[in-house]
Design a protein around this motif. Structure first.
Motif, PDB file in Angstrom:
ATOM      1  N   CYS A   1       0.829  -1.210   0.000  1.00 31.66           N
ATOM      2  CA  CYS A   1       0.000   0.000   0.000  1.00 31.66           C
ATOM      3  C   CYS A   1       0.860   1.255   0.000  1.00 31.66           C
ATOM      4  O   CYS A   1       1.991   1.244   0.478  1.00 31.66           O
ATOM      5  N   GLU A   2       0.282   2.327  -0.514  1.00 36.08           N
ATOM      6  CA  GLU A   2       0.903   3.643  -0.385  1.00 36.08           C
ATOM      7  C   GLU A   2       0.338   4.273   0.879  1.00 36.08           C
ATOM      8  O   GLU A   2      -0.883   4.382   1.045  1.00 36.08           O
ATOM      9  N   VAL A   3       1.208   4.637   1.790  1.00 34.67           N
ATOM     10  CA  VAL A   3       0.800   5.246   3.058  1.00 34.67           C
ATOM     11  C   VAL A   3       1.356   6.670   3.085  1.00 34.67           C
ATOM     12  O   VAL A   3       2.555   6.874   2.919  1.00 34.67           O
ATOM     13  N   THR A   4       0.479   7.636   3.263  1.00 32.13           N
ATOM     14  CA  THR A   4       0.890   9.039   3.235  1.00 32.13           C
ATOM     15  C   THR A   4       0.491   9.730   4.530  1.00 32.13           C
ATOM     16  O   THR A   4      -0.677   9.689   4.931  1.00 32.13           O
ATOM     17  N   VAL A   5       1.474  10.347   5.167  1.00 33.80           N
ATOM     18  CA  VAL A   5       1.269  11.081   6.417  1.00 33.80           C
ATOM     19  C   VAL A   5       1.402  12.570   6.114  1.00 33.80           C
ATOM     20  O   VAL A   5       2.289  12.965   5.357  1.00 33.80           O
ATOM     21  N   PRO A   6       0.542  13.430   6.676  1.00 33.34           N
ATOM     22  CA  PRO A   6       0.668  14.878   6.445  1.00 33.34           C
ATOM     23  C   PRO A   6       2.069  15.371   6.790  1.00 33.34           C
ATOM     24  O   PRO A   6       2.740  14.814   7.663  1.00 33.34           O
ATOM     25  N   LYS A   7       2.502  16.424   6.101  1.00 33.23           N
ATOM     26  CA  LYS A   7       3.829  16.972   6.347  1.00 33.23           C
ATOM     27  C   LYS A   7       3.956  17.465   7.785  1.00 33.23           C
ATOM     28  O   LYS A   7       2.977  17.871   8.397  1.00 33.23           O
ATOM     29  N   ARG A   8       5.181  17.427   8.281  1.00 34.66           N
ATOM     30  CA  ARG A   8       5.446  17.875   9.641  1.00 34.66           C
ATOM     31  C   ARG A   8       4.995  19.325   9.820  1.00 34.66           C
ATOM     32  O   ARG A   8       5.261  20.186   8.981  1.00 34.66           O
ATOM     33  N   GLY A   9       4.274  19.583  10.882  1.00 35.91           N
ATOM     34  CA  GLY A   9       3.763  20.916  11.142  1.00 35.91           C
ATOM     35  C   GLY A   9       2.352  21.129  10.640  1.00 35.91           C
ATOM     36  O   GLY A   9       1.716  22.130  10.964  1.00 35.91           O
ATOM     37  N   SER A  10       1.840  20.160   9.847  1.00 31.69           N
ATOM     38  CA  SER A  10       0.471  20.279   9.342  1.00 31.69           C
ATOM     39  C   SER A  10      -0.518  19.994  10.463  1.00 31.69           C
ATOM     40  O   SER A  10      -0.265  19.189  11.358  1.00 31.69           O
ATOM     41  N   SER A  11      -1.661  20.651  10.402  1.00 35.72           N
ATOM     42  CA  SER A  11      -2.695  20.420  11.415  1.00 35.72           C
ATOM     43  C   SER A  11      -3.664  19.319  10.998  1.00 35.72           C
ATOM     44  O   SER A  11      -4.564  18.960  11.749  1.00 35.72           O
ATOM     45  N   SER A  12      -3.482  18.788   9.785  1.00 40.21           N
ATOM     46  CA  SER A  12      -4.385  17.749   9.286  1.00 40.21           C
ATOM     47  C   SER A  12      -4.248  16.469  10.102  1.00 40.21           C
ATOM     48  O   SER A  12      -3.144  16.043  10.440  1.00 40.21           O
ATOM     49  N   GLN A  13      -5.387  15.847  10.389  1.00 40.82           N
ATOM     50  CA  GLN A  13      -5.392  14.585  11.140  1.00 40.82           C
ATOM     51  C   GLN A  13      -5.314  13.369  10.227  1.00 40.82           C
ATOM     52  O   GLN A  13      -5.067  12.267  10.694  1.00 40.82           O
ATOM     53  N   TRP A  14      -5.540  13.572   8.917  1.00 45.79           N
ATOM     54  CA  TRP A  14      -5.827  12.438   8.049  1.00 45.79           C
ATOM     55  C   TRP A  14      -4.588  11.769   7.470  1.00 45.79           C
ATOM     56  O   TRP A  14      -3.803  12.387   6.761  1.00 45.79           O
ATOM     57  N   VAL A  15      -4.453  10.468   7.783  1.00 39.85           N
ATOM     58  CA  VAL A  15      -3.412   9.615   7.225  1.00 39.85           C
ATOM     59  C   VAL A  15      -4.060   8.801   6.111  1.00 39.85           C
ATOM     60  O   VAL A  15      -5.108   8.191   6.310  1.00 39.85           O
ATOM     61  N   SER A  16      -3.453   8.807   4.928  1.00 42.32           N
ATOM     62  CA  SER A  16      -4.039   8.151   3.764  1.00 42.32           C
ATOM     63  C   SER A  16      -3.374   6.807   3.507  1.00 42.32           C
ATOM     64  O   SER A  16      -2.152   6.679   3.554  1.00 42.32           O
ATOM     65  N   VAL A  17      -4.194   5.781   3.234  1.00 40.53           N
ATOM     66  CA  VAL A  17      -3.701   4.451   2.883  1.00 40.53           C
ATOM     67  C   VAL A  17      -4.415   4.021   1.603  1.00 40.53           C
ATOM     68  O   VAL A  17      -5.639   3.963   1.561  1.00 40.53           O
ATOM     69  N   THR A  18      -3.653   3.725   0.554  1.00 36.16           N
ATOM     70  CA  THR A  18      -4.235   3.363  -0.737  1.00 36.16           C
ATOM     71  C   THR A  18      -3.715   2.014  -1.202  1.00 36.16           C
ATOM     72  O   THR A  18      -2.511   1.744  -1.136  1.00 36.16           O
ATOM     73  N   GLY A  19      -4.630   1.156  -1.679  1.00 36.84           N
ATOM     74  CA  GLY A  19      -4.272  -0.164  -2.181  1.00 36.84           C
ATOM     75  C   GLY A  19      -5.538  -0.960  -2.425  1.00 36.84           C
ATOM     76  O   GLY A  19      -6.630  -0.394  -2.495  1.00 36.84           O
ATOM     77  N   THR A  20      -5.402  -2.273  -2.551  1.00 34.65           N
ATOM     78  CA  THR A  20      -6.598  -3.111  -2.637  1.00 34.65           C
ATOM     79  C   THR A  20      -7.268  -3.128  -1.263  1.00 34.65           C
ATOM     80  O   THR A  20      -6.623  -2.844  -0.242  1.00 34.65           O
ATOM     81  N   ARG A  21      -8.545  -3.491  -1.238  1.00 31.47           N
ATOM     82  CA  ARG A  21      -9.277  -3.413   0.039  1.00 31.47           C
ATOM     83  C   ARG A  21      -8.630  -4.287   1.112  1.00 31.47           C
ATOM     84  O   ARG A  21      -8.447  -3.862   2.258  1.00 31.47           O
ATOM     85  N   SER A  22      -8.249  -5.514   0.746  1.00 31.36           N
ATOM     86  CA  SER A  22      -7.663  -6.410   1.751  1.00 31.36           C
ATOM     87  C   SER A  22      -6.315  -5.881   2.243  1.00 31.36           C
ATOM     88  O   SER A  22      -6.006  -5.940   3.439  1.00 31.36           O
ATOM     89  N   ALA A  23      -5.517  -5.332   1.307  1.00 31.14           N
ATOM     90  CA  ALA A  23      -4.204  -4.800   1.693  1.00 31.14           C
ATOM     91  C   ALA A  23      -4.356  -3.554   2.552  1.00 31.14           C
ATOM     92  O   ALA A  23      -3.599  -3.344   3.511  1.00 31.14           O
TER      93      ALA A  23
END
Length: 250
Positions: A212-234
């Motif tokens: 999966c591609e896992v993306t964390v907001p840049k340091r200092g960002s106030s965003s709470q959302w961590v993104s995970v992209t791939g197949t549903r099972s993965a």
């Protein structure tokens, strides 16, 4: 002796595709410096210094003693790799491509083939905080439908025999690709560093284990959302590993 050696100094030129200059120079100029130190020469890439349209941008000039220049020229040519281009669906590029993408890493590590994206269609805009109105801690969305018909061109550089193997691998990934989904996890920004880990080790482990591609907001960002992209099972597996990393270190 120094005068005689100086009088013997010469400059030779070798033609190397501009697309491979950055690879030969190396990250931070490391490979270029090693070549210069090994052969006691100076190397100048015309594409980096010349603004004249009459100059050949593929020309690389080597200055030094004649025998050193010829040895360096042979070393430079040995670094030149064959190239091929393959077009992949944008959904596959976003999920598995890029410097941190699991497929690109596998291609580099298993086949010693470099991959670069030379054309990437622009994906429709999607605001990461669109899901803020939801009280759920995890929000899923299908990423495949709005990327239909969009693509990216990948350039492969390596030995000819290995390029064929890599092309087969990529085509299998395209054929067997399941619909991609994206999950956004609501995680407090102060905990994001636990997902990344020391020198990125934790997030790299999650990517390798799940694809999966896992993306964390840049340091200092106030965003709470961590993104995970791939197949549903993965994605579900990656979410477990993300939550585990946070719980173990929180």
């Amino acid at each position: 002796a120094l005068v005689a050696e100086r009088e013997r100094m010469t400059t030779v030129s070798v033609s190397i595709p501009v697309s491979q200059h950055a690879f030969i120079i190396g990250r931070g100029g490391a490979q270029l410096k090693q070549l210069q130190d090994t052969h006691s020469v100076e190397i100048h890439f015309r594409s980096k210094v010349s603004r004249s349209t009459s100059d050949d941008p593929s020309a690389v000039n080597i200055t030094g003693l004649p025998e050193a220049c010829e040895a360096c020229k042979a070393a430079l040519l040995a670094l030149v790799r064959d190239e091929s281009t393959i077009t992949v669906p944008l959904a596959l590029h976003l999920r598995l491509g890029g410097r941190t993408g699991s497929l690109w890493r596998r291609i580099r590590n298993e086949f010693d083939v470099q991959v670069d994206a030379v054309r990437v269609d622009k994906a429709p805009a999607y605001r990461i905080d669109e899901a803020n109105d939801s009280d759920e801690s995890t929000v899923y969305r299908d990423t495949s439908s709005n990327l239909s018909g969009l693509s990216a061109d990948w350039v492969l550089r390596g030995e000819t025999s290995k390029l064929a193997l890599v092309a087969d691998l990529i085509n299998r990934e395209i054929t067997n690709a399941e619909s991609a989904v994206e999950a956004r996890l609501r995680i407090e920004p102060r905990l994001h560093r636990h997902i990344i880990g020391k020198q990125g080790s934790t997030i790299a482990g999650i990517r390798d284990a799940t694809g999966c591609e896992v993306t964390v907001p840049k340091r200092g960002s106030s965003s709470q959302w961590v993104s995970v992209t791939g197949t549903r099972s993965a994605v579900d597996q990656a979410i477990e590993l993300v939550n585990q990393a946070v719980e173990e270190r929180a």
